[in-house]
Scaffold this active site. Structure first.
Site, PDB file in Angstrom:
ATOM      1  N   HIS A  41       0.842  -1.196   0.000  1.00 40.28           N
ATOM      2  CA  HIS A  41       0.000   0.000   0.000  1.00 40.28           C
ATOM      3  C   HIS A  41       0.877   1.247   0.000  1.00 40.28           C
ATOM      4  O   HIS A  41       1.269   1.737   1.071  1.00 40.28           O
ATOM      5  CB  HIS A  41      -0.913  -0.005   1.224  1.00 40.28           C
ATOM      6  CG  HIS A  41      -1.825  -1.197   1.293  1.00 40.28           C
ATOM      7  ND1 HIS A  41      -1.376  -2.446   1.671  1.00 40.28           N
ATOM      8  CD2 HIS A  41      -3.153  -1.321   1.020  1.00 40.28           C
ATOM      9  CE1 HIS A  41      -2.399  -3.289   1.641  1.00 40.28           C
ATOM     10  NE2 HIS A  41      -3.481  -2.634   1.250  1.00 40.28           N
ATOM     11  N   ASN A  55      -7.716  11.629   4.339  1.00 46.13           N
ATOM     12  CA  ASN A  55      -7.398  11.747   2.908  1.00 46.13           C
ATOM     13  C   ASN A  55      -8.623  11.577   2.011  1.00 46.13           C
ATOM     14  O   ASN A  55      -8.536  11.744   0.791  1.00 46.13           O
ATOM     15  CB  ASN A  55      -6.294  10.760   2.504  1.00 46.13           C
ATOM     16  CG  ASN A  55      -6.706   9.310   2.617  1.00 46.13           C
ATOM     17  OD1 ASN A  55      -7.857   8.945   2.418  1.00 46.13           O
ATOM     18  ND2 ASN A  55      -5.746   8.448   2.941  1.00 46.13           N
ATOM     19  N   HIS A 101      -4.014   2.994  -3.513  1.00 45.53           N
ATOM     20  CA  HIS A 101      -4.227   2.504  -2.154  1.00 45.53           C
ATOM     21  C   HIS A 101      -3.535   1.165  -1.927  1.00 45.53           C
ATOM     22  O   HIS A 101      -2.733   1.033  -1.010  1.00 45.53           O
ATOM     23  CB  HIS A 101      -5.723   2.356  -1.845  1.00 45.53           C
ATOM     24  CG  HIS A 101      -5.988   1.637  -0.549  1.00 45.53           C
ATOM     25  ND1 HIS A 101      -5.945   2.262   0.670  1.00 45.53           N
ATOM     26  CD2 HIS A 101      -6.258   0.326  -0.285  1.00 45.53           C
ATOM     27  CE1 HIS A 101      -6.185   1.379   1.632  1.00 45.53           C
ATOM     28  NE2 HIS A 101      -6.383   0.200   1.071  1.00 45.53           N
ATOM     29  N   GLU A 150     -19.096  -4.763  23.669  1.00 43.04           N
ATOM     30  CA  GLU A 150     -18.304  -5.992  23.734  1.00 43.04           C
ATOM     31  C   GLU A 150     -17.058  -5.927  22.862  1.00 43.04           C
ATOM     32  O   GLU A 150     -15.969  -6.353  23.274  1.00 43.04           O
ATOM     33  CB  GLU A 150     -19.157  -7.206  23.320  1.00 43.04           C
ATOM     34  CG  GLU A 150     -20.293  -7.545  24.247  1.00 43.04           C
ATOM     35  CD  GLU A 150     -21.594  -6.834  23.886  1.00 43.04           C
ATOM     36  OE1 GLU A 150     -22.628  -7.165  24.485  1.00 43.04           O
ATOM     37  OE2 GLU A 150     -21.560  -5.952  22.999  1.00 43.04           O
ATOM     38  N   HIS A 193     -23.506 -17.921  31.131  1.00 46.22           N
ATOM     39  CA  HIS A 193     -24.769 -18.355  30.519  1.00 46.22           C
ATOM     40  C   HIS A 193     -24.449 -19.226  29.302  1.00 46.22           C
ATOM     41  O   HIS A 193     -24.789 -18.905  28.172  1.00 46.22           O
ATOM     42  CB  HIS A 193     -25.637 -17.148  30.141  1.00 46.22           C
ATOM     43  CG  HIS A 193     -26.086 -16.335  31.322  1.00 46.22           C
ATOM     44  ND1 HIS A 193     -25.193 -15.732  32.184  1.00 46.22           N
ATOM     45  CD2 HIS A 193     -27.324 -16.025  31.782  1.00 46.22           C
ATOM     46  CE1 HIS A 193     -25.859 -15.088  33.126  1.00 46.22           C
ATOM     47  NE2 HIS A 193     -27.157 -15.255  32.913  1.00 46.22           N
ATOM     48  N   HIS A 205     -30.311 -15.868  23.275  1.00 44.61           N
ATOM     49  CA  HIS A 205     -29.286 -15.797  24.317  1.00 44.61           C
ATOM     50  C   HIS A 205     -28.665 -17.155  24.632  1.00 44.61           C
ATOM     51  O   HIS A 205     -27.805 -17.247  25.514  1.00 44.61           O
ATOM     52  CB  HIS A 205     -29.877 -15.203  25.598  1.00 44.61           C
ATOM     53  CG  HIS A 205     -30.070 -13.721  25.536  1.00 44.61           C
ATOM     54  ND1 HIS A 205     -30.766 -13.108  24.523  1.00 44.61           N
ATOM     55  CD2 HIS A 205     -29.637 -12.713  26.347  1.00 44.61           C
ATOM     56  CE1 HIS A 205     -30.768 -11.796  24.724  1.00 44.61           C
ATOM     57  NE2 HIS A 205     -30.082 -11.536  25.816  1.00 44.61           N
TER      58      HIS A 205
END
Length: 660
Positions: free
Chosen positions: A27, A186, A261, A408, A458, A470
């Site tokens: 790059h 940029n 890039h 999280e 859990h 869940h």
């Protein structure tokens, strides 16, 4: 720009693009555009010592857009780190110290592995929290032994990633004033202009997060960047984002286009860029005045570390206990007395392993000063609160509990940053099913070989009424797929204590602790067996009375089911043994003799776990010899669900008899 500054910046630019050109991949656009930003930080502000890249009181640097690694390697080379021109020439090649993205532990001077955008940004928040916590506890009047900043480069891509947004919000809330990022604005990504997908006012957003936001209009203005960084350092109440208007591929025929890039400029465009800059066409060229400029810094680099060493000596005389504790934390010294942890739990008591984990955390808080952590807004459920400790905040820097909020992904990255910083054994909690929100950070911890601890409660359909959204079915097995990751699903309070001992003493990989919501019987009758066997990942918990015809392998809450099933089988004349296997990876690391003693050849094995059965065939021989779950859960009391899904003594006995 002064003549010497310009020569230094161009050296960085063209060392970077020469690496890309020689490797025929990489790059080049980022280094051409951001070399002045890198130079301004390292030349004017960074405290470092190339002779000791791990010097504890150094400033940390994070290249969050890790695809620009060639610029990082160019900077480290000229700064005097153990990275030669030959290493630069070997960019992206087999066995090289100059990988395609920066890798912690591979390249001297690289503080963190980056590549997944946003992660570096978020790990920097962990660095800043670590510095603030240590400074609050150990710095005393006349003794500032913890005193450093975290600098970094961040990109448009970082700002789009959710993990960076989560972390930026947390950093502003906590007022982490020693965190300073220069933003490579940029306005180009791989697919073209950022306008196609990224239209918000970044300055307004970061101000809303609670950051100080500064601007530099011209990326070639080193003096303006120096002034902005100095202003950022002066405000220790807010993290700082310095927005610098840059130009990807600066000075090349491909400037401001996406085409530069992620692919080499090509010989013609590279030659044109060098000609425009008045630079030699020679590859990997470092002018003598540039080398001399950075070499002249080396004595001062060493002197800063030596001054810190002397300060630590004076500190040790003034505060011997604190100094000893700090040195032990820096060295990563942790030792846990398992008997003291076992003593917490009463004989035959029933307790959820999440609750047992909470008890262990509070015991460890007294044994391990480096232990620090919290939860993604689930502390009361995860049982992750150290009850005698304060919460880290703007006002209380010495707190060891952390409110991560419902973040999280950022929580995982912050844990990794704190681990990388050093001086901490950090943990973070959430429900096991939400491990997928932070899975990329677990993967990065595994890739870097660092200790971060993930408390995941859990752990099965037995959590009950919250229902299938869940209830993790596939998550346990998915975590086991990650290389260099310790996954432990303890069967009771004693195995939970063992799991924590393993986690806090293991410095080379992350640990995932998978814990139950429902109460489980503490296996005190097997205490000595658990103490000897659980650290090895699997062990014979209850042997057969005679020669076993079947070995029942179980994890977590299903171990109790296995023991009850063993009793029924033996009453009916079928000899069976029970193997508790809290951790596949710990067991697989044992020698062949031990593995054969636990799972001897020629004996039928049957596994039981409340999750997908796929993968258990490595121990049982085929998936038919597994009682698991192949569909999502449901909303009902946990005991009802376990019965409906076949996790009963009657069903397990029937399946084993069918196999036999």
């Amino acid at each position: 720009m002064q003549k010497l500054d310009q020569a230094c910046v161009n050296t960085l630019r063209f060392l970077a693009v020469d690496q890309v050109e020689k490797a025929k991949s990489g790059h080049p656009g980022f280094p051409l555009g951001t070399a002045p930003l890198m130079y301004a930080i390292w030349d004017r502000f960074m405290n470092y010592n190339p002779a000791n890249p791990a010097w504890f009181n150094r400033d940390r640097f994070i290249l969050s857009p890790g695809h620009g690694s060639a610029l990082m390697y160019a900077m480290l080379h000229v700064a005097g780190y153990d990275l030669s021109i030959d290493d630069l020439k070997n960019f992206r090649q087999w066995g090289s110290k100059t990988a395609g993205h920066p890798e912690y532990g591979l390249t001297p001077g690289v503080d963190v592995s980056t590549g997944p955008l946003g992660h570096g940004f978020a790990m920097g928040v962990g660095f800043a929290i670590a510095e603030a916590m240590l400074a609050a506890k150990y710095n005393k009047p006349g003794h500032k032994v913890i005193d450093h900043f975290t600098y970094g480069l961040t990109s448009d891509g970082d700002q789009m990633e959710g993990v960076a947004c989560e972390a930026a919000s947390l950093a502003g809330t906590l007022g982490l004033g020693r965190l300073i990022y220069l933003y490579d604005d940029n306005k180009i990504t791989i697919e073209g202009s950022t306008d196609i997908a990224f239209g918000e006012d970044v300055e307004a957003r970061f101000k809303a997060y609670g950051w100080q936001v500064l601007r530099v209009a011209d990326s070639e203005d080193i003096d303006a960047m120096e002034k902005a960084i100095a202003e950022a350092k002066a405000d220790e109440a807010h993290p700082s984002l310095i927005i610098v208007r840059t130009h990807i591929g600066f000075g090349s025929p491909k400037q401001d286009s996406a085409s530069c890039h992620g692919e080499p400029l090509g010989a013609e465009a590279l030659a044109a860029a060098k000609e425009k800059a008045g630079w030699t066409q020679e590859m990997f060229y470092v002018p003598e005045e540039v080398k001399a400029h950075f070499d002249a810094k080396l004595p001062n680099c060493a002197a800063k570390e030596q001054a810190w060493d002397k300060e630590m000596e004076a500190y040790s005389e003034a505060y011997p206990e604190l100094a000893a504790e700090l040195k032990a934390r820096i060295a990563g010294e942790v030792s846990v007395d398992l008997d003291k942890l076992f003593a917490i739990f009463k004989d035959n008591a029933k307790t959820a392993t999440r609750a047992a984990s909470g008890d262990v955390i509070n015991a460890l808080a007294q044994m391990v000063p480096a232990l620090t952590g919290g939860s993604a807004d689930l502390g009361p459920s995860n049982k992750t609160v150290m009850k005698k400790e304060a919460y880290f905040s703007k006002e209380e820097r010495d707190g060891r509990n952390i409110h991560f909020g419902v973040r999280e992904h950022a929580m995982g990255a912050v844990l990794n940053g704190m681990t990388l910083h050093g001086g901490f054994v950090p943990f973070g909690g959430t429900f096991l099913v939400f491990a997928d929100f932070l899975r990329p950070t677990i993967r990065m911890a595994a890739l870097m070989g660092i200790q971060s601890i993930f408390v995941l409660t859990h752990d099965s359909i037995a959590l009950g009424e919250d229902g299938p959204t869940h209830q993790p079915i596939e998550t346990t097995m998915g975590l086991r797929l990650l290389p260099n990751t310790c996954v432990i699903r303890p069967a009771d309070a004693l195995e939970t204590a063992v799991a924590w001992k393993v986690a806090v003493e293991n410095k080379t990989k992350p640990t995932c602790l998978l814990l139950s919501r429902q109460n489980l019987t503490t296996l005190n009758a097997y205490k000595d067996v658990v103490k000897a066997g659980a650290p090895k990942g699997a062990y014979v918990l209850s042997p057969a009375q005679g020669e076993a015809k079947v070995i029942i392998i179980a994890t977590g809450s299903e171990v109790e089911l296995a023991l009850k099933t063993q009793a029924v089988l033996q009453a009916e004349g079928t000899e069976a043994s029970v193997v508790s296997m809290p951790s596949w990876d710990l067991f697989d690391a044992q020698d062949e003799a031990y593995k054969e003693s636990v799972l001897p050849s020629g004996v039928v094995k049957f596994a039981v776990e409340a999750g997908v059965p796929y993968g258990w065939s490595r121990y049982t021989g085929c998936e038919k010899r597994v009682l698991g779950i192949t569909k999502f859960g449901a909303s009902a009391p946990g005991g009802v669900l376990m019965e409906k899904y076949g996790f009963t003594v009657e069903n397990l006995v029937a399946k084993i008899k069918e196999i036999l």
